[in-house]
Design a protein around this motif. Structure first.
Motif, short mmCIF file in Angstrom:
data_model
loop_
_atom_site.label_atom_id
_atom_site.label_comp_id
_atom_site.label_asym_id
_atom_site.label_seq_id
_atom_site.Cartn_x
_atom_site.Cartn_y
_atom_site.Cartn_z
N GLY A 98 -16.09 11.54 13.20
CA GLY A 98 -15.70 12.89 12.86
C GLY A 98 -15.85 13.19 11.38
N ASP A 99 -15.20 14.28 10.97
CA ASP A 99 -15.31 14.80 9.62
C ASP A 99 -13.90 14.87 9.03
OD1 ASP A 99 -15.49 16.48 7.36
OD2 ASP A 99 -17.25 17.49 8.17
N PHE A 100 -13.65 14.14 7.94
CA PHE A 100 -12.32 14.19 7.35
C PHE A 100 -12.38 13.88 5.86
CE2 PHE A 100 -12.87 9.88 9.06
CZ PHE A 100 -12.64 9.10 7.94
N GLN A 101 -11.37 14.32 5.15
CA GLN A 101 -11.23 14.01 3.74
C GLN A 101 -10.33 12.79 3.61
OE1 GLN A 101 -12.74 15.38 0.98
NE2 GLN A 101 -11.80 13.60 -0.02
N GLY A 102 -10.87 11.71 3.11
CA GLY A 102 -10.10 10.49 2.98
C GLY A 102 -8.97 10.61 1.97
N THR A 103 -7.91 9.87 2.23
CA THR A 103 -6.76 9.85 1.32
C THR A 103 -6.63 8.49 0.63
OG1 THR A 103 -5.25 9.18 3.12
CG2 THR A 103 -5.52 11.55 2.70
N GLY A 104 -7.75 7.79 0.49
CA GLY A 104 -7.74 6.46 -0.10
C GLY A 104 -7.24 6.43 -1.53
N VAL A 105 -7.47 7.50 -2.30
CA VAL A 105 -6.97 7.55 -3.67
C VAL A 105 -5.45 7.51 -3.68
CG1 VAL A 105 -6.83 8.93 -5.78
CG2 VAL A 105 -9.03 8.71 -4.56
N LYS A 106 -4.83 8.23 -2.75
CA LYS A 106 -3.37 8.22 -2.64
C LYS A 106 -2.88 6.82 -2.24
CE LYS A 106 -2.73 13.08 -1.42
NZ LYS A 106 -2.22 14.03 -0.39
N THR A 107 -3.60 6.18 -1.34
CA THR A 107 -3.23 4.82 -0.93
C THR A 107 -3.27 3.87 -2.12
OG1 THR A 107 -4.09 5.19 1.31
CG2 THR A 107 -3.81 2.90 0.61
N LEU A 108 -4.33 3.94 -2.90
CA LEU A 108 -4.45 3.06 -4.06
C LEU A 108 -3.44 3.41 -5.15
CD1 LEU A 108 -8.31 2.77 -4.07
CD2 LEU A 108 -6.74 0.83 -4.03
N ASP A 109 -3.17 4.70 -5.32
CA ASP A 109 -2.13 5.10 -6.28
C ASP A 109 -0.79 4.48 -5.89
OD1 ASP A 109 -3.78 6.54 -7.92
OD2 ASP A 109 -3.29 8.49 -7.04
N TRP A 110 -0.50 4.47 -4.59
CA TRP A 110 0.75 3.86 -4.11
C TRP A 110 0.76 2.36 -4.38
CZ3 TRP A 110 1.44 0.23 -0.14
CH2 TRP A 110 2.77 -0.01 0.22
N ILE A 111 -0.35 1.69 -4.14
CA ILE A 111 -0.41 0.25 -4.40
C ILE A 111 -0.18 -0.03 -5.88
CG2 ILE A 111 -1.94 -1.77 -4.44
CD1 ILE A 111 -3.26 -0.63 -1.89
N VAL A 112 -0.85 0.73 -6.74
CA VAL A 112 -0.79 0.48 -8.18
C VAL A 112 0.55 0.89 -8.78
CG1 VAL A 112 -1.75 1.24 -10.40
CG2 VAL A 112 -3.29 0.60 -8.52
N ASN A 113 1.07 2.05 -8.37
CA ASN A 113 2.24 2.62 -9.05
C ASN A 113 3.57 2.36 -8.36
OD1 ASN A 113 0.67 3.90 -11.15
ND2 ASN A 113 0.01 5.38 -9.61
N VAL A 114 3.53 1.97 -7.08
CA VAL A 114 4.77 1.73 -6.34
C VAL A 114 4.86 0.27 -5.89
CG1 VAL A 114 6.19 2.37 -4.35
CG2 VAL A 114 4.87 4.13 -5.58
N LEU A 115 3.87 -0.17 -5.12
CA LEU A 115 3.94 -1.51 -4.54
C LEU A 115 3.85 -2.60 -5.61
CD1 LEU A 115 4.09 -3.40 -2.11
CD2 LEU A 115 1.60 -3.22 -1.93
N LYS A 116 2.85 -2.55 -6.46
CA LYS A 116 2.68 -3.62 -7.45
C LYS A 116 3.92 -3.77 -8.35
CE LYS A 116 -0.39 -5.52 -10.96
NZ LYS A 116 0.70 -5.81 -11.91
N PRO A 117 4.47 -2.69 -8.90
CA PRO A 117 5.69 -2.86 -9.70
C PRO A 117 6.83 -3.50 -8.91
CG PRO A 117 4.72 -0.72 -10.14
CD PRO A 117 3.96 -1.30 -8.98
N GLU A 118 6.94 -3.16 -7.63
CA GLU A 118 8.00 -3.74 -6.80
C GLU A 118 7.75 -5.24 -6.58
OE1 GLU A 118 11.43 -4.26 -4.63
OE2 GLU A 118 10.81 -2.61 -5.93
N ILE A 119 6.51 -5.61 -6.32
CA ILE A 119 6.17 -7.02 -6.17
C ILE A 119 6.46 -7.77 -7.47
CG2 ILE A 119 4.27 -8.66 -5.83
CD1 ILE A 119 5.18 -7.35 -3.25
N ASP A 120 6.11 -7.18 -8.59
CA ASP A 120 6.34 -7.84 -9.88
C ASP A 120 7.83 -7.98 -10.19
OD1 ASP A 120 3.62 -8.14 -10.38
OD2 ASP A 120 3.45 -6.24 -11.46
N ARG A 121 8.65 -7.05 -9.70
CA ARG A 121 10.11 -7.16 -9.89
C ARG A 121 10.72 -8.21 -8.96
NH1 ARG A 121 9.78 -1.40 -10.41
NH2 ARG A 121 10.14 -1.21 -8.15
#
Length: 258
Positions: A98-121
């Motif tokens: 099909g035809d869709f606009q990917g949200t991969g940038v949001k996924t990576l933003d979450w990994i970088v700005n939310v998940l990684k800091p939590e893992i580091d803590r």
């Protein structure tokens, strides 16, 4: 030691499982460790959670591999086409999906700005980029490639196996040319010789040509930007966990030990 926990995945307002591998003896030491973030975490460690019943065998691999490290596997969505959308940083148009606009940038933003800091803590990590890698296969390989390009200040290494790069070769190469890429960046690019051929070439014996052409074009631009790369065409390689598991020692040694 494998820990499985749930986290809130804000891009889709949903929860996801994390599969966190901790080195042998982690609880008895005060050492810090590098971290590899990987997509499709449910397929990495346990056959019982793998989509098709066969995992990458990362638990056994890390137990015998000489470099202790933490690995964070992020589960994808299992609803409909959500995985394709969440693991695509571009607009995607395909007759099958099909035809869709990917949200991969949001996924990576979450990994970088939310998940990684939590893992580091939560865990004793080395948080700097030289000790942080990203990896995945298929759409997860695409995300890993895009991640090391767009977030090169965070990730210094990427394992991109059988990546879905062919539909996005032009925007990917443009993004690489526009990016600031540190010369210590390492990118592993692989595909199997039993996947990705053009239908018209079935009778010619040229297999793997679509993926081969795309990966070689991407590698050329990465090298022009100063990155260190390794191309790997897997003999007999198919688009499946069983064959990606065979490449684990290859890409891990290239990314972390060579």
């Amino acid at each position: 030691m494998l820990q499985i926990k749930e986290v809130y995945f804000s891009p889709s307002e949903d929860t996801r499982r994390l599969f966190v591998w901790l080195p042998d003896g982690y609880e008895q030491s005060d050492e810090r460790y590098p971290v590899m973030y990987m997509f499709d975490g449910h397929n990495l460690f346990l056959d019982s959670t793998a989509t098709y019943g066969t995992c990458w065998g990362l638990s056994d691999f890390f137990l015998r591999w000489p470099k202790p490290m933490i690995c964070v596997g992020i589960e994808c969505s299992h609803r409909g086409q959500e995985r394709l959308i969440e693991y695509c940083p571009y607009h995607f148009q395909d007759g099958r999906f099909g035809d869709f606009q990917g949200t991969g940038v949001k996924t990576l933003d979450w990994i970088v700005n939310v998940l990684k800091p939590e893992i580091d803590r939560t865990y004793r990590t080395y948080s700097f980029r030289e000790a942080t890698g990203i990896g995945g296969s298929s759409m997860g390989g695409l995300m890993s490639l895009f991640g090391v390009i767009r977030y090169n200040q965070v990730f210094s290494k990427a394992a991109c196996l059988s990546s879905t790069v062919s539909p996005f070769t032009e925007p990917l190469t443009n993004d690489i040319r526009d990016a600031s890429i540190n010369p210590d960046t390492r990118v592993f690019l692989s595909w199997g010789d039993r996947e990705g051929f053009r239908p018209a070439e079935k009778e010619t014996g040229r297999v793997g040509s679509v993926l081969a052409d795309s990966n070689r074009a991407i590698e050329t631009v990465l090298r022009e930007k100063g990155a260190v790369t390794q191309l790997c065409m897997q003999q007999g390689g198919r688009h499946c966990e069983a064959d990606w598991a065979k490449l684990v020692p290859v890409f891990m040694d290239f990314l972390w030990r060579s």
